[in-house]
Design an enzyme around this catalytic site. Structure first.
Site, PDB file in Angstrom:
ATOM      1  N   GLY A  85      45.865  48.530  30.712  1.00 54.16           N
ATOM      2  CA  GLY A  85      46.683  47.341  30.867  1.00 54.16           C
ATOM      3  C   GLY A  85      46.079  46.300  31.780  1.00 54.16           C
ATOM      4  O   GLY A  85      46.756  45.388  32.231  1.00 54.16           O
ATOM      5  N   LEU A  86      44.774  46.399  32.042  1.00 51.26           N
ATOM      6  CA  LEU A  86      44.108  45.447  32.933  1.00 51.26           C
ATOM      7  C   LEU A  86      43.456  44.330  32.131  1.00 51.26           C
ATOM      8  O   LEU A  86      42.261  44.085  32.236  1.00 51.26           O
ATOM      9  CB  LEU A  86      43.055  46.166  33.779  1.00 51.26           C
ATOM     10  CG  LEU A  86      43.590  47.215  34.740  1.00 51.26           C
ATOM     11  CD1 LEU A  86      42.450  47.958  35.400  1.00 51.26           C
ATOM     12  CD2 LEU A  86      44.478  46.566  35.787  1.00 51.26           C
ATOM     13  N   SER A  88      42.559  44.305  29.247  1.00 51.25           N
ATOM     14  CA  SER A  88      41.383  44.863  28.594  1.00 51.25           C
ATOM     15  C   SER A  88      41.092  44.210  27.255  1.00 51.25           C
ATOM     16  O   SER A  88      39.936  43.990  26.902  1.00 51.25           O
ATOM     17  CB  SER A  88      41.540  46.373  28.426  1.00 51.25           C
ATOM     18  OG  SER A  88      42.778  46.681  27.821  1.00 51.25           O
ATOM     19  N   ALA A  90      41.768  41.084  26.277  1.00 48.90           N
ATOM     20  CA  ALA A  90      41.199  39.757  26.513  1.00 48.90           C
ATOM     21  C   ALA A  90      39.772  39.868  27.039  1.00 48.90           C
ATOM     22  O   ALA A  90      38.891  39.097  26.649  1.00 48.90           O
ATOM     23  CB  ALA A  90      42.065  38.978  27.492  1.00 48.90           C
ATOM     24  N   ASP A 133      45.930  35.743  30.455  1.00 54.48           N
ATOM     25  CA  ASP A 133      44.869  36.736  30.662  1.00 54.48           C
ATOM     26  C   ASP A 133      43.473  36.134  30.505  1.00 54.48           C
ATOM     27  O   ASP A 133      42.626  36.285  31.398  1.00 54.48           O
ATOM     28  CB  ASP A 133      45.055  37.920  29.713  1.00 54.48           C
ATOM     29  CG  ASP A 133      46.173  38.847  30.158  1.00 54.48           C
ATOM     30  OD1 ASP A 133      46.774  38.594  31.215  1.00 54.48           O
ATOM     31  OD2 ASP A 133      46.459  39.824  29.437  1.00 54.48           O
TER      32      ASP A 133
END
Length: 367
Positions: A85-86, A88, A90, A133
């Site tokens: 959920g970091l 990733s 994008a 993001d």
């Protein structure tokens, strides 16, 4: 603001139009040509790691850029943080865009790359993601807060007033960023909760705009005047009222957060982050049980000034701003308490990836 962990794509130009890719996280290889016509994915269940490379070609094709060269590459995220959920998706999309631009001699600004990545997510993958993001990934500067207007795509940089700009460039900031991984992993496209929230915000905007005689305006909450919202919010159905309350309260928190950062008030800044987390749970109704547990544990950790989900809260990580001197103690506390709460999930996370102490990072770049 970014962190000092991310996605790396090692690449060279291919001799022709072929793209050949391998991944550190997924098996198999991708092979296709940049002159193949890419069509949007109709079924989100078909999205996989190959989709982002094809999506990058699709976006560049649709924006009228000529691609003659492919790439030979190997892409890898941080081991143990797959599907964390970091941002990733994008980050991966931007990596492919920048590699293809590099080998084809295309000079494309960060602002234009934001729109290209948005095209990957919205038009090729069918997700309702905005530009936050990719903007954070492409526009961030080490040690600075990026203040963005997602409607106008304008941005500015805010430095922490307790330190001089020269000190910030040397990384001397009085805080660290904790990333605590929940152990929950799944792809956003397969969990439609995020898109549902976006549609509910549009429904709330539509009702408010109609009530104020602005039916012709695009149905986004940004087009609703805050004063009109306060006057008309009583007309909204309960769930739409909560979505709108999250949006308008979040807008206030962003401005207050910018000002707190500029004054060097980390305590106020952290409180606003935590308030954002609470509103995500109560008003936006995001967050699995496990993610909410992790958020609450972070709030109790020593030296933590504020915490929230790193994304929508359906999977991945929670983050926290923590005083530098207490970062390791806070990390140890979170590891121990979350293992008590979710021993089975924690057992699946590599021991050295359960809680990370991070530094602010820099924007995406070719090195």
């Amino acid at each position: 603001m970014t962190i000092n962990y991310g996605v790396l794509l090692g690449f060279v130009a291919s001799d022709d139009a072929e793209i050949s890719l391998q991944s550190g996280q997924f098996e198999g290889a991708i092979r296709f040509r940049v002159d193949d016509l890419q069509k949007p994915i109709e079924n989100p269940e078909n999205i996989n790691w190959e989709s982002y490379a094809r999506g990058a070609v699709y976006a560049l094709q649709n924006f009228g850029y000529e691609l003659k060269k492919g790439i030979i590459g190997y892409i890898s995220g941080v081991k143990g943080l797959d599907s964390s959920g970091l941002s990733s998706s994008a980050a991966v999309g931007i990596a492919y865009l920048m590699a293809l631009e590099n080998v084809n001699g295309l000079v494309i600004s960060p602002v234009d790359n934001i729109q290209l990545d948005k095209s990957i997510e919205n038009k090729y993958l069918g997700l309702e993601n905005g530009i936050l993001d990719p903007s954070a990934i492409l526009l961030s500067r080490h040690g600075y807060l990026t203040f963005m207007d997602c409607k106008t795509a304008s941005h500015s940089y805010v430095y922490f007033s307790e330190l001089s700009k020269s000190q910030q460039c040397q990384g001397q900031l009085p805080f660290k960023i904790l990333l605590a991984f929940s152990g929950l992993q799944h792809n956003l496209p397969k969990k439609r909760g995020y898109n549902t929230r976006v549609f509910e915000c549009k429904d709330a905007a539509r009702a408010l705009l109609c009530a104020t005689g602005c039916e012709d305006a695009s149905c986004i909450l940004r087009n609703v005047d805050p004063a009109m919202y306060e006057a008309q919010k009583c007309i909204l159905e309960e769930n739409l009222a909560r979505r709108a309350e999250h949006y308008f309260s979040e807008m206030k928190r962003v401005v207050k957060g910018r000002d707190a950062w500029a004054r060097g008030n980390l305590h106020e800044f952290g409180q606003l982050i935590s308030a954002s987390g609470r509103s995500s749970i109560l008003n936006y109704e995001c967050g699995s049980k496990e993610m909410i547990q992790l958020y609450e544990i972070l709030l109790k950790a020593p030296g933590v000034l504020g915490a929230r989900f790193s994304g929508a809260g359906f999977r991945g990580c929670c983050l926290a701003i923590v005083e530098s001197d207490h970062a390791e103690a806070a990390a140890a506390y979170v590891r121990a308490e979350y293992e008590k709460a979710q021993p089975e999930l924690v057992s699946k996370i590599p021991a050295d990836r359960r809680v990370l102490v991070c530094e602010p990072g820099d924007g995406a770049r070719v090195i």
